[in-house]
Design a protein around this motif. Structure first.
Motif, short mmCIF file in Angstrom:
data_model
loop_
_atom_site.label_atom_id
_atom_site.label_comp_id
_atom_site.label_asym_id
_atom_site.label_seq_id
_atom_site.Cartn_x
_atom_site.Cartn_y
_atom_site.Cartn_z
N ASP A 196 0.80 -1.23 0.00
CA ASP A 196 0.00 0.00 0.00
C ASP A 196 0.84 1.27 0.00
OD1 ASP A 196 -2.28 -1.55 0.08
OD2 ASP A 196 -2.49 -1.45 2.26
N ARG A 197 2.12 1.18 -0.36
CA ARG A 197 3.02 2.33 -0.20
C ARG A 197 2.57 3.57 -1.00
NH1 ARG A 197 5.43 -1.59 -3.28
NH2 ARG A 197 6.45 -1.01 -5.24
N TYR A 198 2.01 3.36 -2.17
CA TYR A 198 1.62 4.51 -2.99
C TYR A 198 0.33 5.15 -2.47
CZ TYR A 198 5.03 2.58 -6.29
OH TYR A 198 6.18 2.10 -6.86
N SER A 199 -0.66 4.33 -2.15
CA SER A 199 -1.91 4.89 -1.62
C SER A 199 -1.71 5.49 -0.24
CB SER A 199 -3.00 3.81 -1.59
OG SER A 199 -2.62 2.72 -0.77
N ASP A 200 -0.82 4.88 0.57
CA ASP A 200 -0.52 5.45 1.89
C ASP A 200 0.12 6.83 1.76
OD1 ASP A 200 -1.55 3.32 3.29
OD2 ASP A 200 0.38 2.35 3.64
N ALA A 201 1.05 6.95 0.82
CA ALA A 201 1.73 8.23 0.61
C ALA A 201 0.74 9.32 0.18
CB ALA A 201 2.83 8.08 -0.43
N LYS A 202 -0.20 8.96 -0.70
CA LYS A 202 -1.18 9.94 -1.17
C LYS A 202 -2.13 10.37 -0.06
CE LYS A 202 -1.35 8.59 -6.05
NZ LYS A 202 -2.22 8.04 -7.15
N SER A 203 -2.45 9.45 0.84
CA SER A 203 -3.41 9.76 1.90
C SER A 203 -2.75 10.33 3.15
CB SER A 203 -4.20 8.50 2.27
OG SER A 203 -3.33 7.48 2.72
N GLY A 204 -1.42 10.41 3.15
CA GLY A 204 -0.71 11.00 4.28
C GLY A 204 -0.36 10.05 5.40
N LYS A 205 -0.49 8.75 5.15
CA LYS A 205 -0.13 7.75 6.16
C LYS A 205 1.37 7.47 6.02
CE LYS A 205 -1.44 3.20 7.96
NZ LYS A 205 -2.32 2.02 7.79
N LYS A 206 2.15 7.92 6.99
CA LYS A 206 3.61 7.86 6.89
C LYS A 206 4.14 6.58 7.55
CE LYS A 206 3.97 12.89 6.90
NZ LYS A 206 4.47 14.09 7.63
N THR A 207 4.01 5.48 6.85
CA THR A 207 4.61 4.24 7.33
C THR A 207 6.12 4.31 7.13
OG1 THR A 207 4.46 3.14 5.18
CG2 THR A 207 2.53 2.99 6.61
N SER A 208 6.84 3.36 7.70
CA SER A 208 8.29 3.38 7.54
C SER A 208 8.69 3.27 6.07
CB SER A 208 8.93 2.24 8.35
OG SER A 208 8.46 0.98 7.91
#
Length: 294
Positions: A196-208
């Motif tokens: 989910d790295r791309y969708s997380d980045a767009k939604s502002g979820k800053k995973t490692s």
């Protein structure tokens, strides 16, 4: 078609394939307690029920808060989520999550009989984590702390205290087991966040992986599993040779899954990597436990 608020909807909301993350630490701790002639069935069973309930609470809370924050949108690649799909209404999901939290705290109180009143603080810490992971004013999973939380609350803490309530001890082998299990279980989160790295980045979820990049995610996944097995080599010093050797079997599955992950790289096909990683966690826990028992 899954009907709203049905048993099937709730079953899928528990994310059953991830429950190995809750069961494995308890199983390993019980095997170590048995190795040390300290196994007790009743507190072990309570610990298992407590851990499984915490996992479900965490999954339900994540389902609710990810929907509320808009993370579970049409761009998300992972398995369908109950609230986002309309299987369970947000209000009911939150209510059931809070009810399960009360139930789990009651289970935790039973452990006070075996481990003493100090376990109250452990129970409260676990309860706070279950919500703070994806909810509250500073959700830990949204600010790069998810991996650390998983390492602590699915590794060192459950292994250590499951062993403690049976033996009233905490020793170096317990810590080694907790570290090893925690490292392996982190990869369930890594597989999820890598997908989910791309969708997380767009939604502002800053995973490692959002913070440090795709390459970091690849090597982080691989090294977690290898380091877990290397940590098990400590048991040569304890002359528990099986606990050092048998977990090496896990590496066969771990490296194969890692190769598949980097070959697929992106897209819905990465869902299978999450499922295989959860399976690998059980393989690691089983081999380490058998090694301790032998």
């Amino acid at each position: 078609m899954i009907k709203k608020n049905t048993p099937r909807a709730w079953f899928l909301a528990t994310r059953p394939k991830t429950l190995s993350a809750a069961a494995t630490p308890v199983i390993v701790a019980c095997a170590l307690a048995c190795h040390d002639n300290g196994f007790h069935c009743k507190p072990a069973l309570i610990c298992l029920l407590f851990a499984l309930t915490v996992q479900v609470i965490s999954n339900f809370a994540n389902d609710y808060f990810d929907h509320k924050k808009g993370i579970d949108n049409e761009e998300r690649l992972g398995p369908k989520r109950a609230v986002a799909e309309g299987w369970i209404t947000p209000r009911i999901m939150l209510s059931v999550t809070l009810a399960l939290l009360v139930l789990d705290l009651a289970l935790g109180l039973l452990l006070l009989y075996y481990g003493g009143w100090k376990l109250i603080f452990v129970g409260l810490l676990v309860a706070i984590f279950a919500f703070a992971y994806s909810g509250g004013p500073y959700p830990l999973a949204y600010h790069g702390f998810g991996d650390i939380c998983v390492f602590a609350f699915f590794g060192i803490i459950p292994v250590g205290f499951t062993y403690y309530v049976q033996t009233l001890q905490w020793n170096l082998p317990v810590t080694i087991c907790g570290i090893s299990v925690g490292l392996v279980i982190i990869n369930i989160l890594v597989a999820n966040n890598y997908r989910d790295r791309y969708s997380d980045a767009k939604s502002g979820k800053k995973t490692s992986i959002v913070l440090f990049g795709e390459k970091f995610g690849r090597w982080f996944y691989l090294l977690n599993g290898i380091t877990a097995v290397l940590a098990c080599q400590y048991f040569w010093l304890e002359k528990t040779i099986g606990a050092a050797l048998l977990p090496i079997v896990y590496l066969i599955f771990h490296i194969r899954t890692w190769k598949e992950m980097i070959t697929i790289n992106e897209g819905k096909a990465l869902i299978q990597i999450l499922e295989k990683t959860a399976r690998n966690v059980l393989i690691f826990g089983t081999t380490l436990s058998l090694g301790l028992l032998l």
